[in-house]
Design a protein around this motif. Sequence first.
Motif, PDB file in Angstrom:
ATOM      1  N   ILE A  57       0.830  -1.203   0.000  1.00 16.33           N
ATOM      2  CA  ILE A  57       0.000   0.000   0.000  1.00 16.33           C
ATOM      3  C   ILE A  57       0.869   1.260   0.000  1.00 16.33           C
ATOM      4  N   ALA A  90      -0.734   3.523   5.166  1.00 20.92           N
ATOM      5  CA  ALA A  90      -0.808   2.105   4.799  1.00 20.92           C
ATOM      6  C   ALA A  90      -1.099   1.234   6.013  1.00 20.92           C
ATOM      7  N   ASP A 107      -5.146  -0.990   7.260  1.00 21.63           N
ATOM      8  CA  ASP A 107      -5.297  -2.452   7.327  1.00 21.63           C
ATOM      9  C   ASP A 107      -6.230  -2.822   8.475  1.00 21.63           C
ATOM     10  N   ASN A 137       2.136   1.805  -3.413  1.00 18.36           N
ATOM     11  CA  ASN A 137       1.077   2.251  -4.322  1.00 18.36           C
ATOM     12  C   ASN A 137       0.718   3.717  -4.104  1.00 18.36           C
TER      13      ASN A 137
END
Length: 239
Positions: free
Chosen positions: A64, A149, A153, A67
């Motif tokens: 993540i 990130a 989660d 990205n």
Amino acid sequence: MSQPAPKRAIAREPLHPDQTSLLSLEDIQQDPTLSTFVASADRVMEGLGYTEHGFRHANLTARIAFNIFSRLGKEPRIATLGCIAGYLHDVGNMVARENHGPTGALLVYDVLKERMAMSDLALVMGAVGNHEEEGGEAISQVSAAVILADKSDVHRTRVRKSAQIDFDIHDRVNYAAEQSFLRVDSGAQTITLELTIDTGISDVMEYFEIFLHRMMMCRRAAEQLDCQFKLVINGASIL
């Protein structure tokens, strides 16, 4: 007949630290010491009754973070640093939960000090050391990406004790999260955490009860990346 003068040795300039080749995520994943750190940290967290903090969480946070930078059009080097920091951010739990960020930064330094340019390693260490809301902050773009990130989660696959979710609000909220996705819109300069929560397991207010400080931290992290943070739960915009 005179002897030719001996050739003088030519001193070569050492490589500037920033010319050091950058490690890849695969290099980090294949390092046996770092793999032991990740596995050991997760065992400690399991022993303390926390959700999963092992290879699944490490790899997802790394992906993540990478990205985020890629979708914002950042250079590959900083995207890779975010990826590495995301993978290693929780290794300090191997020692103790409290202050696991700074502890993890020192562990990472000890393993990678001879393998990374110090300017790169400093960014990784800063991100690892500042990813938790207790005393941490988005002190760089790498740090900001790791925070976003890590905090995104939220998912039932992290819950170890699904049969006991009635007794632990953290397990209940994570187990209620059926889907989570961090959407980066470079055009609108927004970073949006989209959650699908089963309100029959946990209502939205319980999510805010335990994650409000994390969401505020995400908002400041997004600002570090010149973006606005948004939160969407079950299709409704919350922040």
